[in-house]
Write a protein that holds these residues in place. Structure first.
Motif, PDB file in Angstrom:
ATOM      1  N   UNK A   8      25.994  61.359   5.312  1.00  0.00           N
ATOM      2  CA  UNK A   8      27.124  61.500   6.228  1.00  0.00           C
ATOM      3  C   UNK A   8      26.825  62.563   7.271  1.00  0.00           C
ATOM      4  N   UNK A   9      27.717  62.659   8.231  1.00  0.00           N
ATOM      5  CA  UNK A   9      27.583  63.640   9.305  1.00  0.00           C
ATOM      6  C   UNK A   9      28.639  63.300  10.327  1.00  0.00           C
ATOM      7  N   UNK A  10      29.030  64.251  11.126  1.00  0.00           N
ATOM      8  CA  UNK A  10      30.062  64.012  12.141  1.00  0.00           C
ATOM      9  C   UNK A  10      29.536  63.108  13.242  1.00  0.00           C
ATOM     10  N   UNK A  11      30.427  62.728  14.133  1.00  0.00           N
ATOM     11  CA  UNK A  11      30.058  61.888  15.266  1.00  0.00           C
ATOM     12  C   UNK A  11      28.972  62.602  16.084  1.00  0.00           C
ATOM     13  N   UNK A  31      35.200  64.358  27.102  1.00  0.00           N
ATOM     14  CA  UNK A  31      35.110  65.434  26.102  1.00  0.00           C
ATOM     15  C   UNK A  31      36.374  65.453  25.238  1.00  0.00           C
ATOM     16  N   UNK A  32      37.542  65.174  25.865  1.00  0.00           N
ATOM     17  CA  UNK A  32      38.809  65.164  25.128  1.00  0.00           C
ATOM     18  C   UNK A  32      38.811  64.136  24.003  1.00  0.00           C
ATOM     19  N   UNK A  33      38.274  62.939  24.304  1.00  0.00           N
ATOM     20  CA  UNK A  33      38.228  61.875  23.285  1.00  0.00           C
ATOM     21  C   UNK A  33      37.321  62.275  22.120  1.00  0.00           C
ATOM     22  N   UNK A  34      36.180  62.872  22.459  1.00  0.00           N
ATOM     23  CA  UNK A  34      35.241  63.278  21.399  1.00  0.00           C
ATOM     24  C   UNK A  34      35.884  64.367  20.541  1.00  0.00           C
ATOM     25  N   UNK A  35      36.567  65.299  21.185  1.00  0.00           N
ATOM     26  CA  UNK A  35      37.213  66.389  20.421  1.00  0.00           C
ATOM     27  C   UNK A  35      38.292  65.836  19.482  1.00  0.00           C
ATOM     28  N   UNK A  50      38.263  62.896  18.041  1.00  0.00           N
ATOM     29  CA  UNK A  50      37.558  62.277  16.906  1.00  0.00           C
ATOM     30  C   UNK A  50      37.049  63.362  15.971  1.00  0.00           C
ATOM     31  N   UNK A  51      36.490  64.421  16.539  1.00  0.00           N
ATOM     32  CA  UNK A  51      35.985  65.528  15.710  1.00  0.00           C
ATOM     33  C   UNK A  51      37.112  66.097  14.852  1.00  0.00           C
ATOM     34  N   UNK A  52      38.316  66.169  15.455  1.00  0.00           N
ATOM     35  CA  UNK A  52      39.457  66.748  14.729  1.00  0.00           C
ATOM     36  C   UNK A  52      39.869  65.860  13.550  1.00  0.00           C
ATOM     37  N   UNK A  53      39.746  64.529  13.749  1.00  0.00           N
ATOM     38  CA  UNK A  53      40.142  63.585  12.690  1.00  0.00           C
ATOM     39  C   UNK A  53      39.115  63.556  11.553  1.00  0.00           C
ATOM     40  N   UNK A  54      37.868  63.927  11.881  1.00  0.00           N
ATOM     41  CA  UNK A  54      36.829  63.943  10.841  1.00  0.00           C
ATOM     42  C   UNK A  54      36.882  65.280  10.103  1.00  0.00           C
TER      43      UNK A  54
END
Length: 202
Positions: A9-12, A150-154, A156-160
């Motif tokens: 596993x690993x983040x986006x 960048x907002x979209x990636x952040x 997703x990072x928050x949900x992971x």
């Protein structure tokens, strides 16, 4: 002897797919939870009908396939809807994964899953490898790869899972902060180590 299961596993944007691909070229049986997640919502499968019942025809593409973008938008706006979807899909994805892992003939098999820890899929594995990357590299790589903001990636990072949570579950951590060749060398080193393990333990 039945192969033992390594959870990867690993983040986006961490490079877990590149790591998984390299393990695969070394002859290791690979099951991707994202692929399983796609199979369970194929047209004609019961899960897709339930999703349409709940969210309406707007989540379908003209050819009857699931419109992931439309569904993602709906569930990112509502925690309840996201939970409902997870309750529907996680057990089905789990069954799909278990059936596919059972076909493995390599010394160990790998379950690749971005949500290995959050979904409880790590319980299917005997050992966990986390591909870890500094956050600024995750942002950079994902924005470049998916042409997203960048907002979209952040979001997703928050949900992971947070990096710390993920690493807490790890038996091994592969730090992917260099080039592809560096990543491949680390995969090969881990592969040699894994070949010597029984049931995922030294």
């Amino acid at each position: 002897m039945k192969p033992w299961i390594l959870g990867l596993t690993g983040g986006i944007g961490s490079g877990k797919s590149a790591a998984a691909e390299h393990f695969s070229t070394l002859g290791i049986h690979m099951v991707d939870a994202d692929h399983a997640a796609r199979w369970v919502v194929e047209p004609g499968r019961p899960a897709l009908a339930k999703i349409v019942d709940r969210f309406g025809e707007g989540v379908l593409l003209p050819d009857g396939q699931l419109n992931r973008g439309a569904l993602r938008e709906r569930i990112f706006q509502s925690e309840d809807e996201r939970r409902w979807l997870e309750r529907l899909l996680h057990p089905l994805i789990g069954e799909e994964i278990v059936a596919n892992l059972a076909r493995a003939e390599s010394p160990y098999a790998i379950l690749v899953s971005p949500l290995l820890v959050e979904s409880g899929q790590h319980r299917l594995t005997q050992r966990v490898l986390v591909v870890d990357t500094p956050e600024h590299l995750q942002l950079e790589r994902t924005m470049r790869r998916d042409s997203v903001s960048e907002g979209q990636v952040r979001a997703i990072l928050k949900a992971q899972a947070a990096r710390e949570d993920r690493i807490k579950h790890a038996h091994d951590v592969l730090l992917n902060d260099g080039d592809l060749e560096h990543l491949h060398q680390q995969v090969e080193r881990l592969h040699q180590f894994y070949l010597g393990l029984r049931g995922g333990q030294p």
